[in-house]
Design a protein around this motif. Structure first.
Motif, mmCIF file in Angstrom:
data_model
loop_
_atom_site.group_PDB
_atom_site.id
_atom_site.type_symbol
_atom_site.label_atom_id
_atom_site.label_comp_id
_atom_site.label_asym_id
_atom_site.label_seq_id
_atom_site.Cartn_x
_atom_site.Cartn_y
_atom_site.Cartn_z
ATOM 1 N N LEU A 17 68.403 56.167 -21.632
ATOM 2 C CA LEU A 17 68.328 54.891 -22.339
ATOM 3 C C LEU A 17 67.351 53.912 -21.691
ATOM 4 N N GLY A 18 66.786 54.296 -20.539
ATOM 5 C CA GLY A 18 65.800 53.441 -19.883
ATOM 6 C C GLY A 18 66.393 52.278 -19.116
ATOM 7 N N PHE A 19 67.623 52.429 -18.650
ATOM 8 C CA PHE A 19 68.297 51.352 -17.939
ATOM 9 C C PHE A 19 68.104 51.395 -16.422
ATOM 10 N N LEU A 20 67.469 52.432 -15.907
ATOM 11 C CA LEU A 20 67.310 52.567 -14.463
ATOM 12 C C LEU A 20 66.043 51.882 -13.982
ATOM 13 N N SER A 21 66.039 51.531 -12.704
ATOM 14 C CA SER A 21 64.817 51.003 -12.100
ATOM 15 C C SER A 21 63.806 52.147 -11.973
ATOM 16 N N GLU A 22 62.554 51.801 -11.723
ATOM 17 C CA GLU A 22 61.536 52.838 -11.581
ATOM 18 C C GLU A 22 61.869 53.790 -10.436
ATOM 19 N N LYS A 23 62.393 53.254 -9.351
ATOM 20 C CA LYS A 23 62.762 54.087 -8.204
ATOM 21 C C LYS A 23 63.877 55.065 -8.579
ATOM 22 N N GLN A 24 64.882 54.581 -9.296
ATOM 23 C CA GLN A 24 65.986 55.439 -9.737
ATOM 24 C C GLN A 24 65.484 56.512 -10.701
ATOM 25 N N GLU A 25 64.574 56.124 -11.604
ATOM 26 C CA GLU A 25 64.010 57.098 -12.544
ATOM 27 C C GLU A 25 63.280 58.213 -11.798
ATOM 28 N N LYS A 26 62.482 57.833 -10.820
ATOM 29 C CA LYS A 26 61.745 58.830 -10.038
ATOM 30 C C LYS A 26 62.702 59.768 -9.314
ATOM 31 N N ASN A 27 63.800 59.228 -8.795
ATOM 32 C CA ASN A 27 64.801 60.061 -8.121
ATOM 33 C C ASN A 27 65.408 61.085 -9.083
ATOM 34 N N VAL A 28 65.722 60.645 -10.300
ATOM 35 C CA VAL A 28 66.268 61.562 -11.309
ATOM 36 C C VAL A 28 65.243 62.652 -11.612
ATOM 37 N N GLU A 29 63.983 62.263 -11.772
ATOM 38 C CA GLU A 29 62.931 63.228 -12.084
ATOM 39 C C GLU A 29 62.737 64.239 -10.953
ATOM 40 N N ILE A 30 62.831 63.780 -9.719
ATOM 41 C CA ILE A 30 62.718 64.683 -8.562
ATOM 42 C C ILE A 30 63.880 65.674 -8.558
ATOM 43 N N ILE A 31 65.076 65.154 -8.791
ATOM 44 C CA ILE A 31 66.261 66.021 -8.822
ATOM 45 C C ILE A 31 66.125 67.061 -9.929
ATOM 46 N N CYS A 32 65.629 66.638 -11.098
ATOM 47 C CA CYS A 32 65.456 67.577 -12.213
ATOM 48 C C CYS A 32 64.435 68.666 -11.883
ATOM 49 N N LYS A 33 63.381 68.306 -11.173
ATOM 50 C CA LYS A 33 62.377 69.300 -10.788
ATOM 51 C C LYS A 33 62.951 70.307 -9.798
ATOM 52 N N GLU A 34 63.813 69.834 -8.931
ATOM 53 C CA GLU A 34 64.375 70.690 -7.895
ATOM 54 C C GLU A 34 65.593 71.479 -8.364
ATOM 55 N N HIS A 35 66.272 70.994 -9.402
ATOM 56 C CA HIS A 35 67.523 71.610 -9.852
ATOM 57 C C HIS A 35 67.495 71.774 -11.364
ATOM 58 N N THR A 36 67.241 72.981 -11.805
ATOM 59 C CA THR A 36 67.116 73.239 -13.237
ATOM 60 C C THR A 36 68.410 72.953 -14.002
ATOM 61 N N GLU A 37 69.549 73.098 -13.347
ATOM 62 C CA GLU A 37 70.810 72.830 -14.034
ATOM 63 C C GLU A 37 70.939 71.350 -14.390
ATOM 64 N N VAL A 38 70.395 70.472 -13.553
ATOM 65 C CA VAL A 38 70.410 69.035 -13.856
ATOM 66 C C VAL A 38 69.432 68.745 -14.995
ATOM 67 N N ALA A 39 68.255 69.360 -14.941
ATOM 68 C CA ALA A 39 67.270 69.189 -16.009
ATOM 69 C C ALA A 39 67.838 69.640 -17.351
ATOM 70 N N LYS A 40 68.584 70.732 -17.326
ATOM 71 C CA LYS A 40 69.199 71.236 -18.554
ATOM 72 C C LYS A 40 70.237 70.254 -19.075
ATOM 73 N N GLU A 41 71.069 69.720 -18.204
ATOM 74 C CA GLU A 41 72.070 68.728 -18.602
ATOM 75 C C GLU A 41 71.403 67.479 -19.171
ATOM 76 N N LEU A 42 70.308 67.056 -18.551
ATOM 77 C CA LEU A 42 69.584 65.889 -19.041
ATOM 78 C C LEU A 42 69.038 66.153 -20.442
ATOM 79 N N TYR A 43 68.498 67.335 -20.658
ATOM 80 C CA TYR A 43 67.980 67.713 -21.975
ATOM 81 C C TYR A 43 69.098 67.697 -23.020
ATOM 82 N N ILE A 44 70.237 68.271 -22.676
ATOM 83 C CA ILE A 44 71.381 68.312 -23.596
ATOM 84 C C ILE A 44 71.864 66.899 -23.909
#
Length: 80
Positions: A17-44
């Protein structure tokens, strides 16, 4: 070695929804790159939110701001 990671679903929802700060967004993106299961959950989650809201695509905060600014400029030009 593949380590599992825990991330709060609320963080992923706020990311969509775009409610995170830029730093928080980058952290989520890093986690998604490192953990495909998180990326999949985010996609769902993103897909479910898009379906729920009836939008084809939930706009990212930056894109939403640009669209709002364009609309304001258009209204401003029409009132002059």
């Amino acid at each position: 070695m593949n380590k599992s990671v825990k991330i709060d679903i609320e963080i992923l929802k706020d990311y969509c929804l775009g409610f995170l700060s830029e730093k928080q967004e980058k952290n989520v993106e890093i986690i998604c790159k490192e953990h495909t299961e998180v990326a999949k959950e985010l996609y769902i989650l993103r897909s479910a939110l898009e379906k729920y809201t009836g939008n084809e695509k939930i706009l990212h905060r930056t894109k939403l701001r640009k669209n709002v600014w364009k609309a304001i400029q258009k209204i401003w030009k029409n009132t002059l």
